[in-house]
Motif scaffolding. Structure first.
Motif, PDB file in Angstrom:
ATOM      1  N   LEU A  70       0.873  -1.177   0.000  1.00 25.95           N
ATOM      2  CA  LEU A  70       0.000   0.000   0.000  1.00 25.95           C
ATOM      3  C   LEU A  70       0.903   1.218   0.000  1.00 25.95           C
ATOM      4  O   LEU A  70       1.895   1.251   0.736  1.00 25.95           O
ATOM      5  N   HIS A  71       0.588   2.202  -0.826  1.00 24.61           N
ATOM      6  CA  HIS A  71       1.341   3.461  -0.790  1.00 24.61           C
ATOM      7  C   HIS A  71       0.567   4.472   0.036  1.00 24.61           C
ATOM      8  O   HIS A  71      -0.640   4.622  -0.145  1.00 24.61           O
ATOM      9  N   GLU A 119       3.530  -4.756   3.061  1.00 21.25           N
ATOM     10  CA  GLU A 119       4.356  -3.542   3.116  1.00 21.25           C
ATOM     11  C   GLU A 119       3.509  -2.282   2.979  1.00 21.25           C
ATOM     12  O   GLU A 119       2.539  -2.272   2.222  1.00 21.25           O
ATOM     13  N   VAL A 120       3.913  -1.240   3.707  1.00 18.94           N
ATOM     14  CA  VAL A 120       3.375   0.101   3.454  1.00 18.94           C
ATOM     15  C   VAL A 120       4.545   0.968   3.002  1.00 18.94           C
ATOM     16  O   VAL A 120       5.586   1.010   3.658  1.00 18.94           O
ATOM     17  N   HIS A 121       4.365   1.635   1.865  1.00 14.68           N
ATOM     18  CA  HIS A 121       5.410   2.508   1.309  1.00 14.68           C
ATOM     19  C   HIS A 121       4.962   3.944   1.565  1.00 14.68           C
ATOM     20  O   HIS A 121       3.983   4.407   0.991  1.00 14.68           O
ATOM     21  N   VAL A 122       5.681   4.634   2.455  1.00 17.71           N
ATOM     22  CA  VAL A 122       5.277   5.985   2.866  1.00 17.71           C
ATOM     23  C   VAL A 122       6.251   7.010   2.279  1.00 17.71           C
ATOM     24  O   VAL A 122       7.454   6.965   2.555  1.00 17.71           O
ATOM     25  N   VAL A 123       5.744   7.905   1.435  1.00 16.95           N
ATOM     26  CA  VAL A 123       6.574   8.992   0.886  1.00 16.95           C
ATOM     27  C   VAL A 123       5.741  10.271   0.886  1.00 16.95           C
ATOM     28  O   VAL A 123       4.588  10.253   0.454  1.00 16.95           O
ATOM     29  N   ASN A 124       6.323  11.344   1.347  1.00 16.44           N
ATOM     30  CA  ASN A 124       5.587  12.608   1.472  1.00 16.44           C
ATOM     31  C   ASN A 124       6.360  13.771   0.888  1.00 16.44           C
ATOM     32  O   ASN A 124       7.568  13.694   0.674  1.00 16.44           O
ATOM     33  N   GLY A 125       5.645  14.891   0.719  1.00 15.98           N
ATOM     34  CA  GLY A 125       6.314  16.145   0.390  1.00 15.98           C
ATOM     35  C   GLY A 125       7.053  16.688   1.602  1.00 15.98           C
ATOM     36  O   GLY A 125       6.862  16.217   2.735  1.00 15.98           O
ATOM     37  N   LEU A 126       7.896  17.694   1.367  1.00 17.87           N
ATOM     38  CA  LEU A 126       8.638  18.336   2.462  1.00 17.87           C
ATOM     39  C   LEU A 126       7.743  19.446   3.018  1.00 17.87           C
ATOM     40  O   LEU A 126       7.824  20.600   2.596  1.00 17.87           O
ATOM     41  N   ASN A 127       6.880  19.053   3.947  1.00 18.21           N
ATOM     42  CA  ASN A 127       5.801  19.943   4.421  1.00 18.21           C
ATOM     43  C   ASN A 127       6.258  20.753   5.631  1.00 18.21           C
ATOM     44  O   ASN A 127       6.497  20.186   6.700  1.00 18.21           O
ATOM     45  N   PRO A 128       6.362  22.088   5.485  1.00 15.21           N
ATOM     46  CA  PRO A 128       6.892  22.901   6.587  1.00 15.21           C
ATOM     47  C   PRO A 128       5.943  22.988   7.785  1.00 15.21           C
ATOM     48  O   PRO A 128       6.349  23.403   8.863  1.00 15.21           O
ATOM     49  N   ASP A 129       4.680  22.573   7.596  1.00 15.20           N
ATOM     50  CA  ASP A 129       3.693  22.760   8.667  1.00 15.20           C
ATOM     51  C   ASP A 129       3.565  21.577   9.610  1.00 15.20           C
ATOM     52  O   ASP A 129       2.807  21.641  10.574  1.00 15.20           O
ATOM     53  N   LEU A 130       4.264  20.491   9.335  1.00 15.64           N
ATOM     54  CA  LEU A 130       4.073  19.296  10.172  1.00 15.64           C
ATOM     55  C   LEU A 130       5.162  19.167  11.228  1.00 15.64           C
ATOM     56  O   LEU A 130       6.349  19.343  10.918  1.00 15.64           O
ATOM     57  N   ASP A 321      14.270  -8.282 -12.766  1.00 14.23           N
ATOM     58  CA  ASP A 321      13.782  -9.486 -12.075  1.00 14.23           C
ATOM     59  C   ASP A 321      12.724  -9.150 -11.034  1.00 14.23           C
ATOM     60  O   ASP A 321      12.331  -9.999 -10.248  1.00 14.23           O
ATOM     61  N   ASP A 322      12.271  -7.888 -11.003  1.00 15.97           N
ATOM     62  CA  ASP A 322      11.320  -7.482  -9.963  1.00 15.97           C
ATOM     63  C   ASP A 322      10.328  -6.495 -10.564  1.00 15.97           C
ATOM     64  O   ASP A 322      10.729  -5.590 -11.315  1.00 15.97           O
ATOM     65  N   LEU A 323       9.055  -6.657 -10.237  1.00 19.62           N
ATOM     66  CA  LEU A 323       8.029  -5.761 -10.797  1.00 19.62           C
ATOM     67  C   LEU A 323       7.368  -4.897  -9.718  1.00 19.62           C
ATOM     68  O   LEU A 323       6.255  -4.435  -9.920  1.00 19.62           O
ATOM     69  N   ASP A 324       8.046  -4.700  -8.580  1.00 27.50           N
ATOM     70  CA  ASP A 324       7.428  -3.977  -7.464  1.00 27.50           C
ATOM     71  C   ASP A 324       6.217  -4.774  -7.002  1.00 27.50           C
ATOM     72  O   ASP A 324       6.380  -5.923  -6.657  1.00 27.50           O
ATOM     73  N   GLY A 325       5.027  -4.176  -6.986  1.00 23.47           N
ATOM     74  CA  GLY A 325       3.957  -4.950  -6.359  1.00 23.47           C
ATOM     75  C   GLY A 325       2.584  -4.612  -6.856  1.00 23.47           C
ATOM     76  O   GLY A 325       2.424  -4.022  -7.927  1.00 23.47           O
ATOM     77  N   THR A 326       1.624  -4.975  -6.041  1.00 21.95           N
ATOM     78  CA  THR A 326       0.242  -4.718  -6.423  1.00 21.95           C
ATOM     79  C   THR A 326      -0.098  -3.230  -6.252  1.00 21.95           C
ATOM     80  O   THR A 326      -1.022  -2.742  -6.885  1.00 21.95           O
ATOM     81  N   VAL A 327       0.655  -2.506  -5.434  1.00 23.42           N
ATOM     82  CA  VAL A 327       0.604  -1.044  -5.325  1.00 23.42           C
ATOM     83  C   VAL A 327      -0.805  -0.470  -5.203  1.00 23.42           C
ATOM     84  O   VAL A 327      -1.486  -0.229  -6.202  1.00 23.42           O
ATOM     85  N   ARG A 328      -1.230  -0.210  -3.990  1.00 23.34           N
ATOM     86  CA  ARG A 328      -2.536   0.416  -3.778  1.00 23.34           C
ATOM     87  C   ARG A 328      -2.395   1.925  -3.719  1.00 23.34           C
ATOM     88  O   ARG A 328      -1.528   2.436  -3.011  1.00 23.34           O
ATOM     89  N   GLU A 329      -3.225   2.625  -4.421  1.00 23.34           N
ATOM     90  CA  GLU A 329      -3.368   4.073  -4.246  1.00 23.34           C
ATOM     91  C   GLU A 329      -2.108   4.875  -4.474  1.00 23.34           C
ATOM     92  O   GLU A 329      -1.653   5.593  -3.607  1.00 23.34           O
ATOM     93  N   GLU A 330      -1.549   4.751  -5.654  1.00 24.61           N
ATOM     94  CA  GLU A 330      -0.360   5.521  -5.990  1.00 24.61           C
ATOM     95  C   GLU A 330      -0.783   6.900  -6.494  1.00 24.61           C
ATOM     96  O   GLU A 330      -1.725   7.038  -7.249  1.00 24.61           O
ATOM     97  N   ARG A 331      -0.094   7.953  -6.084  1.00 23.86           N
ATOM     98  CA  ARG A 331      -0.489   9.299  -6.526  1.00 23.86           C
ATOM     99  C   ARG A 331       0.569  10.015  -7.357  1.00 23.86           C
ATOM    100  O   ARG A 331       0.250  10.822  -8.215  1.00 23.86           O
ATOM    101  N   ILE A 332       1.875   9.744  -7.062  1.00 22.84           N
ATOM    102  CA  ILE A 332       2.932  10.587  -7.635  1.00 22.84           C
ATOM    103  C   ILE A 332       2.907  10.534  -9.162  1.00 22.84           C
ATOM    104  O   ILE A 332       2.922  11.558  -9.829  1.00 22.84           O
ATOM    105  N   TYR A 333       2.790   9.335  -9.737  1.00 20.81           N
ATOM    106  CA  TYR A 333       2.821   9.239 -11.206  1.00 20.81           C
ATOM    107  C   TYR A 333       1.476   9.470 -11.822  1.00 20.81           C
ATOM    108  O   TYR A 333       1.368   9.883 -12.967  1.00 20.81           O
ATOM    109  N   HIS A 334       0.438   9.163 -11.055  1.00 21.11           N
ATOM    110  CA  HIS A 334      -0.885   9.394 -11.636  1.00 21.11           C
ATOM    111  C   HIS A 334      -1.153  10.886 -11.774  1.00 21.11           C
ATOM    112  O   HIS A 334      -1.820  11.312 -12.703  1.00 21.11           O
ATOM    113  N   MET A 335      -0.570  11.691 -10.882  1.00 19.72           N
ATOM    114  CA  MET A 335      -0.704  13.137 -11.060  1.00 19.72           C
ATOM    115  C   MET A 335       0.198  13.621 -12.201  1.00 19.72           C
ATOM    116  O   MET A 335       0.014  14.704 -12.728  1.00 19.72           O
ATOM    117  N   ALA A 336       1.170  12.791 -12.588  1.00 22.19           N
ATOM    118  CA  ALA A 336       2.064  13.155 -13.713  1.00 22.19           C
ATOM    119  C   ALA A 336       1.544  12.569 -15.022  1.00 22.19           C
ATOM    120  O   ALA A 336       2.235  12.574 -16.032  1.00 22.19           O
TER     121      ALA A 336
END
Ligand code: V47
Length: 373
Positions: A70-71, A119-130, A321-336
């Motif tokens: 899950l992303h 697995e959970v894959h967590v990636v975020n923006g550099l958010n100054p407010d958090l 030799d690796d295709l990553d995964g089933t990947v739930r809820e990806e946003r970074i490339y879908h917004m691209a």
């Protein structure tokens, strides 16, 4: 004399002027910068594929890895102004900017209760407010919800940002995140290391030395990590080879990288819209060269989300030799502008691998076998 090659392949590598490189590969001699450039510039994608596939099969046979993950991209508010990024928004309150509450982010995990993700894959923006506590609570919350999940989280760029913003060393940032449940680092944020390209692509985020230092520190603390390269925007082929060699040099020292992931540039909704996207030819040769140059990294991953399913399947014969995964809820490339589905079922992934004549293996983040499909 090129050994171990069939007569036909031997003739092909000779005809293409690649016999000395094939000999080096057969003898286990490391390729250098010039070899990398010659591989990148050969017009014979088929021969390049033969060499890369031989190396792939020497290491893994037909085994082809994937996982179920899950992303979570908890915020897209980001102080950095990378010109290739379609995901980020500069400030809270900007159109389409979002920041999930902890409850919301944890809700994503809760919604998958009972599902066999590992697995959970967590990636975020550099958010100054958090505040710092947000990230620790996010990890603790995920673990409280599902102690069995491996958290692969925070790029080296985020780790550097936390260190500067919260006045901590890389080591302290990583130790605190590990105590809260962090299991490994993803490979994002590497983009292109060479200063010429990096200055254009992402001038205001951590430089190559900082990115590599974060991973060195992580490896020394016992964390495994991945590494990436954003290819097909404004970089030169020389800069791609240079990028691979810098990763190879760190890996010689630490051995902590598990997989290299070339990330194919997507050009919609960002400042590089005028560029053409990398062709299939360019993508396949990049995977193949990576397999041959990165002799000390076990796995080469094709991230199907951005490569497209068809090309990812083909890449299995160009060193991957690796295709990553089933990947739930990806946003970074879908917004691209990625047109791939947001998730691919396990059965679809397995079929895709089998159709390519390979053997699917479900793995966890650290490449332990979960199930031979
Ligand atoms: O660093 C952002 C890239 C990366 C675009 O470690 C873009 O297992 C192409 O690193 N076109 C983040 N690429 C994602 C990442 C990743 C993905 C999957 C698996 C793993 C892993 C890591 O995405 C960024 C940047 O290089 N990116 N925008 C774009 N328009």
């Amino acid at each position: 004399m090129v050994t171990e090659l069939s007569p036909l392949t031997r003739r092909r590598v000779q005809d293409r002027g690649l016999a000395d490189i094939a000999e080096k590969l057969a003898a286990g001699v490391r390729l250098d910068f010039d070899d990398g450039m010659r591989l990148f510039t050969t017009p014979d994608l088929g021969t390049l594929g033969l060499l890369a596939n031989r190396e792939r099969e020497r290491r893994h046979g037909d085994l082809t890895y994937f996982n179920r993950n899950l992303h979570i991209n908890a915020t897209n508010v980001c102080e950095a102004t990378c010109i290739f990024c379609s995901f980020s928004r500069l400030k809270t309150g900007d159109p389409n900017a979002y920041t999930m509450s902890l409850e919301e982010a944890l809700g994503r995990v809760r919604a998958l209760r009972g599902e066999l993700i590992t697995e959970v894959h967590v990636v975020n923006g550099l958010n100054p407010d958090l505040p710092w506590s947000y990230y620790l609570d996010l990890l603790r919350g995920i673990k409280a919800e599902r102690a069995d999940l491996h958290i692969k989280g925070f790029t080296a760029v985020e780790i550097h940002y936390f260190a500067v913003k919260f006045g901590k060393t890389y080591e302290t940032v990583l130790r605190e995140l590990m105590e809260a449940g962090l299991g490994s680092l993803p490979g994002g944020g590497a983009e292109i290391f060479h200063p010429r390209a990096r200055k254009k692509l992402c001038d205001d985020k951590v430089d190559a030395e900082g990115w590599l230092e974060v991973h060195r520190t992580a490896h020394e603390l016992g964390l495994r990590s991945n590494c990436t390269m954003l290819f097909g925007s404004i970089e030169t082929l020389e800069e791609r080879v240079d990028h691979m060699l810098r990763l190879r040099a760190l890996q010689d020292h630490t051995g902590g990288f598990q997989t290299f992931i070339p990330l194919r540039f997507h050009h919609e909704n960002n400042k590089l819209e005028r560029l053409r996207e990398p062709t299939g030819f360019d993508s396949l040769r990049t995977y193949a060269v990576a397999r041959l140059m990165l002799d000390n990294i076990d796995h080469i991953k094709a991230y199907w989300i951005m490569l497209g399913i068809e090309l990812a399947q083909l890449a299995l014969s160009w060193g991957v030799d690796d295709l990553d995964g089933t990947v739930r809820e990806e946003r970074i490339y879908h917004m691209a502008g990625a047109r791939t589905p947001q998730t691919l079922g396990r059965a679809d992934l397995v079929q895709l691998i089998r159709d390519a004549g390979r053997v699917p293996v479900e793995r966890d983040t650290l490449y332990h076998v979960v199930a031979e499909a």
